[in-house]
Motif scaffolding. Structure first.
Motif, short mmCIF file in Angstrom:
data_model
loop_
_atom_site.label_atom_id
_atom_site.label_comp_id
_atom_site.label_asym_id
_atom_site.label_seq_id
_atom_site.Cartn_x
_atom_site.Cartn_y
_atom_site.Cartn_z
N GLU A 42 0.81 -1.08 0.03
CA GLU A 42 -0.05 0.11 -0.07
C GLU A 42 0.81 1.27 -0.01
N ARG A 45 2.38 1.65 -3.40
CA ARG A 45 1.25 2.27 -4.20
C ARG A 45 1.08 3.62 -4.35
N LYS A 46 0.91 4.10 -2.93
CA LYS A 46 0.88 5.78 -2.74
C LYS A 46 1.96 6.40 -3.16
N LYS A 48 3.95 5.62 -5.82
CA LYS A 48 3.86 5.47 -7.18
C LYS A 48 2.82 6.72 -7.35
N ASP A 49 1.90 6.56 -6.89
CA ASP A 49 0.68 7.65 -7.30
C ASP A 49 1.26 8.97 -7.09
#
Length: 53
Positions: A42, A45-46, A48-49
Motif C-alpha cells: 500500500e 502504491r501511494k 507511485k501515485d
C-alpha cells in the motif's frame, strides 16, 4: 491407575498442548507477515501515485 500411567498421560497431554501452542504461534506469525507485506504494498502504491502526478 499406577503413577506411571498418570505421569505418561500428563506428559503426552503436555506435548499435545505445546504442539497446539506452537501451531497457533506460527499461524499468528504468518498473518502478521501478510499484514506487513500488505502495508508495504500500500505504501509503494501511494508513493507511485504521488510520483505519477
Amino acid at each position: 491407575m499406577t503413577p506411571t500411567i498418570v505421569f505418561m498421560t500428563l506428559y503426552v497431554l503436555t506435548l499435545i498442548c505445546i504442539a497446539i501452542y506452537l501451531i497457533v504461534l506460527a499461524t499468528r506469525l504468518v498473518k502478521a507477515q501478510e499484514r506487513s507485506a500488505q502495508a508495504l504494498l500500500e505504501i509503494a502504491r501511494k508513493m507511485k501515485d504521488s510520483v505519477d502526478r
